[in-house]
Design a protein around this motif. Sequence first.
Motif, PDB file in Angstrom:
ATOM      1  N   SER A  35     -19.103 -13.705 -26.238  1.00 55.33           N
ATOM      2  CA  SER A  35     -17.679 -13.438 -26.145  1.00 55.33           C
ATOM      3  C   SER A  35     -16.922 -14.205 -27.215  1.00 55.33           C
ATOM      4  O   SER A  35     -17.397 -15.216 -27.726  1.00 55.33           O
ATOM      5  N   TRP A  36     -15.744 -13.691 -27.522  1.00 48.84           N
ATOM      6  CA  TRP A  36     -14.761 -14.405 -28.337  1.00 48.84           C
ATOM      7  C   TRP A  36     -13.555 -14.706 -27.442  1.00 48.84           C
ATOM      8  O   TRP A  36     -13.064 -13.814 -26.720  1.00 48.84           O
ATOM      9  N   TYR A  37     -13.105 -15.938 -27.511  1.00 46.28           N
ATOM     10  CA  TYR A  37     -11.887 -16.379 -26.851  1.00 46.28           C
ATOM     11  C   TYR A  37     -10.921 -16.869 -27.922  1.00 46.28           C
ATOM     12  O   TYR A  37     -11.316 -17.135 -29.053  1.00 46.28           O
ATOM     13  N   VAL A  48     -10.852 -12.654 -25.457  1.00 44.09           N
ATOM     14  CA  VAL A  48     -10.429 -11.615 -26.397  1.00 44.09           C
ATOM     15  C   VAL A  48     -11.349 -10.403 -26.323  1.00 44.09           C
ATOM     16  O   VAL A  48     -10.891  -9.267 -26.201  1.00 44.09           O
ATOM     17  N   ALA A  49     -12.666 -10.650 -26.398  1.00 48.75           N
ATOM     18  CA  ALA A  49     -13.624  -9.549 -26.420  1.00 48.75           C
ATOM     19  C   ALA A  49     -14.984 -10.059 -25.988  1.00 48.75           C
ATOM     20  O   ALA A  49     -15.302 -11.235 -26.177  1.00 48.75           O
ATOM     21  N   GLY A  50     -15.788  -9.151 -25.438  1.00 48.58           N
ATOM     22  CA  GLY A  50     -17.141  -9.485 -25.038  1.00 48.58           C
ATOM     23  C   GLY A  50     -18.098  -8.382 -25.434  1.00 48.58           C
ATOM     24  O   GLY A  50     -17.692  -7.222 -25.618  1.00 48.58           O
ATOM     25  N   ALA A  57     -22.548  -2.422 -24.864  1.00 47.51           N
ATOM     26  CA  ALA A  57     -21.306  -2.438 -24.090  1.00 47.51           C
ATOM     27  C   ALA A  57     -20.373  -3.497 -24.636  1.00 47.51           C
ATOM     28  O   ALA A  57     -20.793  -4.625 -24.919  1.00 47.51           O
ATOM     29  N   THR A  58     -19.114  -3.122 -24.785  1.00 44.08           N
ATOM     30  CA  THR A  58     -18.095  -4.046 -25.269  1.00 44.08           C
ATOM     31  C   THR A  58     -16.860  -3.954 -24.383  1.00 44.08           C
ATOM     32  O   THR A  58     -16.630  -2.944 -23.697  1.00 44.08           O
ATOM     33  N   SER A  59     -16.066  -5.002 -24.414  1.00 39.15           N
ATOM     34  CA  SER A  59     -14.807  -4.999 -23.680  1.00 39.15           C
ATOM     35  C   SER A  59     -13.789  -5.814 -24.454  1.00 39.15           C
ATOM     36  O   SER A  59     -14.159  -6.699 -25.237  1.00 39.15           O
ATOM     37  N   TYR A  60     -12.501  -5.479 -24.223  1.00 32.46           N
ATOM     38  CA  TYR A  60     -11.413  -6.112 -24.969  1.00 32.46           C
ATOM     39  C   TYR A  60     -10.229  -6.381 -24.053  1.00 32.46           C
ATOM     40  O   TYR A  60      -9.958  -5.597 -23.134  1.00 32.46           O
ATOM     41  N   THR A  61      -9.518  -7.438 -24.353  1.00 34.64           N
ATOM     42  CA  THR A  61      -8.245  -7.615 -23.685  1.00 34.64           C
ATOM     43  C   THR A  61      -7.267  -6.573 -24.230  1.00 34.64           C
ATOM     44  O   THR A  61      -7.395  -6.121 -25.380  1.00 34.64           O
ATOM     45  N   ASP A  62      -6.313  -6.169 -23.399  1.00 33.99           N
ATOM     46  CA  ASP A  62      -5.442  -5.045 -23.758  1.00 33.99           C
ATOM     47  C   ASP A  62      -4.711  -5.267 -25.083  1.00 33.99           C
ATOM     48  O   ASP A  62      -4.511  -4.314 -25.855  1.00 33.99           O
ATOM     49  N   SER A  63      -4.315  -6.488 -25.346  1.00 36.94           N
ATOM     50  CA  SER A  63      -3.474  -6.748 -26.520  1.00 36.94           C
ATOM     51  C   SER A  63      -4.199  -6.551 -27.845  1.00 36.94           C
ATOM     52  O   SER A  63      -3.560  -6.473 -28.894  1.00 36.94           O
ATOM     53  N   VAL A  64      -5.529  -6.464 -27.834  1.00 35.54           N
ATOM     54  CA  VAL A  64      -6.275  -6.302 -29.080  1.00 35.54           C
ATOM     55  C   VAL A  64      -7.026  -4.974 -29.156  1.00 35.54           C
ATOM     56  O   VAL A  64      -7.645  -4.670 -30.182  1.00 35.54           O
ATOM     57  N   LYS A  65      -6.970  -4.194 -28.088  1.00 41.63           N
ATOM     58  CA  LYS A  65      -7.669  -2.895 -28.105  1.00 41.63           C
ATOM     59  C   LYS A  65      -7.165  -2.049 -29.258  1.00 41.63           C
ATOM     60  O   LYS A  65      -5.974  -2.016 -29.542  1.00 41.63           O
ATOM     61  N   ASP A  66      -8.074  -1.352 -29.898  1.00 36.05           N
ATOM     62  CA  ASP A  66      -7.795  -0.471 -31.039  1.00 36.05           C
ATOM     63  C   ASP A  66      -7.475  -1.232 -32.314  1.00 36.05           C
ATOM     64  O   ASP A  66      -7.209  -0.603 -33.343  1.00 36.05           O
TER      65      ASP A  66
END
Length: 112
Positions: A35-37, A48-50, A57-66
Amino acid sequence: QVQLVESGGGLVQPGGSLKLSCVASGFTFSSTTMSWYRQAPGKERELVAGISSSGGATSYTDSVKDRFTISRDNAKNTVFLQMNSLKPEDTAVYYCYAPPYWGKGTLVTVSS
């Protein structure tokens, strides 16, 4: 021992891009979710992202998506964070995290 070494931070203008890297050692990287914090001045550290161990599989906090993309190269024990369309509110120290270990962080400053 476990080491997580981040690099790639710096000063960038709003709208610009940076790519962070985190080189890992001392554990089985290819089996570890990474992950990145980030932590902005005066604020709590936030996820921030995992990315899963395989990268599937990846995931993002809403503020950095796209805008941000997390990826990994298991052959090189490295996880990346590509950051595009950077905003002043992205200014923070960015940390690599492999539970329960943290890197020392790399500073990203977005300013004109």
